[in-house]
Each structure stands twice: as structure tokens, then as C-alpha cells.
Design an enzyme around this catalytic site. Structure first.
Site, mmCIF file in Angstrom:
data_model
loop_
_atom_site.group_PDB
_atom_site.id
_atom_site.type_symbol
_atom_site.label_atom_id
_atom_site.label_comp_id
_atom_site.label_asym_id
_atom_site.label_seq_id
_atom_site.Cartn_x
_atom_site.Cartn_y
_atom_site.Cartn_z
ATOM 1 N N GLY A 127 0.811 -1.220 0.000
ATOM 2 C CA GLY A 127 0.000 0.000 0.000
ATOM 3 C C GLY A 127 0.840 1.264 0.000
ATOM 4 O O GLY A 127 0.324 2.360 0.179
ATOM 5 N N GLY B 151 2.650 2.212 -2.618
ATOM 6 C CA GLY B 151 2.783 2.720 -3.987
ATOM 7 C C GLY B 151 4.060 2.301 -4.679
ATOM 8 O O GLY B 151 4.557 3.022 -5.545
ATOM 9 N N SER B 152 4.597 1.118 -4.342
ATOM 10 C CA SER B 152 5.891 0.746 -4.924
ATOM 11 C C SER B 152 5.807 0.658 -6.450
ATOM 12 O O SER B 152 6.728 1.110 -7.142
ATOM 13 C CB SER B 152 6.419 -0.551 -4.315
ATOM 14 O OG SER B 152 5.938 -1.667 -4.986
ATOM 15 N N ASP C 296 -2.526 7.122 -6.693
ATOM 16 C CA ASP C 296 -1.126 6.747 -6.465
ATOM 17 C C ASP C 296 -0.188 7.492 -7.410
ATOM 18 O O ASP C 296 0.789 8.116 -6.974
ATOM 19 C CB ASP C 296 -0.924 5.241 -6.678
ATOM 20 C CG ASP C 296 -1.351 4.422 -5.482
ATOM 21 O OD1 ASP C 296 -2.170 4.915 -4.706
ATOM 22 O OD2 ASP C 296 -0.860 3.285 -5.343
HETATM 23 O O1 PMV Z 1 -2.202 0.933 -4.000
HETATM 24 P P1 PMV Z 1 -2.905 0.919 -2.695
HETATM 25 O O2 PMV Z 1 -2.877 -0.382 -2.002
HETATM 26 O O3 PMV Z 1 -2.532 2.074 -1.821
HETATM 27 O O4 PMV Z 1 -4.465 1.111 -2.965
HETATM 28 C C1 PMV Z 1 -4.959 2.124 -3.734
HETATM 29 C C2 PMV Z 1 -6.142 2.735 -3.094
HETATM 30 C C3 PMV Z 1 -7.513 2.217 -3.504
HETATM 31 O O5 PMV Z 1 -8.406 3.282 -3.211
HETATM 32 C C4 PMV Z 1 -7.883 1.009 -2.664
HETATM 33 C C5 PMV Z 1 -7.602 1.858 -4.971
HETATM 34 C C6 PMV Z 1 -7.500 3.054 -5.914
HETATM 35 O O6 PMV Z 1 -7.344 2.795 -7.121
HETATM 36 O O7 PMV Z 1 -7.619 4.196 -5.484
#
Ligand code: PMV
Length: 309
Positions: free
Chosen positions: A100, A102-103, A147
Site C-alpha cells: 500500500g 505505492g511501490s 497513487d
Molecule cells: O495501491 P494501494 O494499495 O494504496 O491502494 C490504492 C487505493 C484504492 O483506493 C484502494 C484503490 C485506488 O485505485 O484508489
């Protein structure tokens, strides 16, 4: 040799609901970064992406269209209308994968920037973000775009999918601990699970999303006013709504509870959930005891980050 790097990110509030049109706030996490170095090679050797950390060497010609490393190169070259130069792009990253933070978006951002720079072009954050979004679609399916945005701009962002993108400067700095549960978070799967829940009971999920959106708006107002303490309860409330969406897990709950008991002003899972990280709002006094409590509760790593500086 030319290089570029990009930070990790944490979603402060609004994950999942952001996919359905609610606002979200994300901040860069500069303590972890992805880096891409472009090393010139002899003529005719082609372009290779060498991601040593994860043991992958991807010759660009052979890169399948679905390979995110190759896709970052492909979209950049298409955007610049240039053929592939004879280079190796060496990628490394200190951002934990599938956590989570953003790697994937950070690695893509570093590749896009470094390759464009090698070709003599400094891309602005909007262009970088658009190219990385194309790659994110391979990771996520239906990414909201938050992200790639926060990582390309490297500033706090207030974001509404397809509508609004604001970088902003909080009125006061705030201190976050980012604690890794060690369990992987598979964004695509968790986003699909939320979608299944929403399809089964749209009214309930829409209600949860709206309530998340209200917390995000209140948090934005608090940050603008420099009212950091007001952020804590909003994070707690956002976490409770994420629990109702079914995206928490026992290890994440243990970390959130431990952080609160040790004096965090607020704590929540961050990102897609079911694994990955939690974030805890702390101050100069509570940072050390909360970090100790998180490690005792099973956190694999705890990062400190200062937002809004
Ligand atoms: O990449 P992550 O695990 O931080 O998730 C992204 C956030 C979500 O809201 C769950 C998905 C999105 O596309 O915004």
C-alpha cells in the site's frame, strides 16, 4: 549516466471510496524511494530494464504488453515519439512491495522520468502522472489515479477521480508512523472484493463511501487550518468505515489497536487493506512509545514521516 527517483506514498484518508467518486487525501513518504539509472550500452544492444532487487531483467523488445516495467518504457517512448535507445535501466527500490506504499507507481515514475531525462526531456508532473496511470492499469485494473498523482507531484494531494486534483500545503506539519503488517495487500483483489460488496448491497456501500467522503472533507479543512489534533478522530472514523467495507484483517486490527493504546491521536489502515500498512498520527512525545508498541504488536517495519513540511 542519468537517474531519477520517486517517493512512496500513503493514503491519509479516503481509500476505496475514492474509486467511487469520493475525495481522498494522500501524502508522499520520502523515507522510502524507487530509483532508476539509465546506463548507456554499446550500439545495437537494445533497451533492458534490470530490476535487481526483484531478480528481473526485462529486455524491452521481448517485454510482454502486460509487463509493467516494459509498459513504463513503452508509454514513455510513445509519448516522446522516440525509438528505444541502447541502454540498461537499472531499477532499485526501498519501498516494500504489495504494502500500500505505492511501490509499483514509484518504480514506474522513476523509469518514466529517468528515460525521458536521458532523451533530453524534463517531463512535468502532470505528464509523468498520466504515463504512470497507464501502467497502473496493469497493476490494478481500475485505479482511481491517486497513487500516480501523489507520487508524480511529491506533495500532499486532495483528489477526486476524473474531476479534481489539488496539491496543497497543510497549515502545520503532522507526524505519521507507517507500520508494515508484513502481510501482502493485493490491491486488485481487494478492490474487486469491495466492488462485489457494492454490487450485492449498493445502498449500504454508497452510504459507507459518503461517510468516508465527509471525513476526508473535514480532514482537508483541519489540515488547511493547521488543526492537526482534529485529524486523529477522523482517521479513527475512516478506519471504522473501512472495517465495515471488509478490508481490514486481524494483523491490521492489532496494529491499529496497539497504536491507539500507546497514545497515537488516530490510526487506520492505509491503502487497499487486508494486509499492507497502517498509519498512526503521533507527536514528538508519542512517536517513540507508539513505535515500540507497533513493533511489539508484530510490525515488520515502522517508518516515520513528516507531512506538510
Ligand atoms: O495501491 P494501494 O494499495 O494504496 O491502494 C490504492 C487505493 C484504492 O483506493 C484502494 C484503490 C485506488 O485505485 O484508489
Amino acid at each position: 549516466m542519468v537517474s531519477a527517483s520517486a517517493p512512496g506514498k500513503a493514503i491519509l484518508l479516503g481509500e476505496h471510496a475514492v474509486v467511487y467518486g469520493q475525495p481522498a487525501i494522500a501524502v508522499p513518504v520520502n523515507q522510502v524511494r524507487a530509483t532508476a539509472r539509465v546506463v548507456p550500452e554499446r550500439r545495437g544492444s537494445g533497451l533492458t530494464v534490470d530490476a535487481r532487487d526483484i531478480g528481473r531483467r526485462v529486455p524491452f523488445d521481448a517485454a510482454s504488453p502486460d509487463d509493467p516495467l516494459g509498459a513504463a518504457v513503452r508509454h514513455t517512448l510513445a509519448h516522446l515519439n522516440r525509438p528505444a535507445p541502447d541502454v540498461t535501466i537499472v531499477v532499485s527500490s526501498t519501498i516494500p512491495i504489495a504494502s500500500g506504499l505505492g511501490s509499483g507507481a514509484a518504480v514506474s515514475t522513476a523509469i518514466v522520468r529517468a528515460l525521458a531525462r536521458f532523451l533530453g526531456v524534463e517531463l512535468d508532473p502532470a505528464a509523468v502522472s498520466r504515463l504512470v496511470y497507464e501502467v497502473e492499469k496493469l497493476h490494478h485494473g481500475t485505479p482511481s489515479g491517486i497513487d500516480n498523482t501523489v507520487i508524480a507531484y511529491e506533495q500532499p494531494v486532495y483528489f477526486v477521480r476524473d474531476r479534481l486534483l489539488e496539491t496543497f500545503h497543510p497549515g502545520a506539519p503532522f507526524r505519521l508512523l507507517v507500520a508494515d503488517s508484513g502481510a501482502p495487500s493485493h490491491t486488485r483483489e481487494v478492490v474487486a472484493a469491495v466492488r462485489a460488496g457494492w454490487q450485492a448491497d449498493p445502498q449500504h456501500f454508497e452510504h459507507l463511501f459518503t461517510q468516508v467522503g465527509q471525513r476526508v472533507e473535514a480532514a482537508r479543512a483541519a489540515l488547511d487550518a493547521g488543526d492537526v489534533p482534529a485529524l486523529g478522530p477522523l482517521m479513527d472514523q475512516n478506519h471504522a468505515l473501512l472495517v465495515q467495507m471488509g478490508v481490514s484483517s486481524p494483523p491490521l486490527e492489532r496494529l491499529v489497536e496497539a497504536a491507539r493504546r500507546a497514545g497515537a491521536a488516530g490510526a487506520k489502515l492505509s491503502g487497499a487493506g487486508r494486509g499492507g500498512n497502517i498509519i498512526a498520527l503521533v507527536d514528538a512525545h508519542s512517536a517513540a512509545p507508539v513505535q515500540a508498541a507497533l513493533l511489539a504488536a508484530g510490525a515488520r517495519q515502522v517508518l516515520h514521516t513528516l507531512g506538510g513540511v
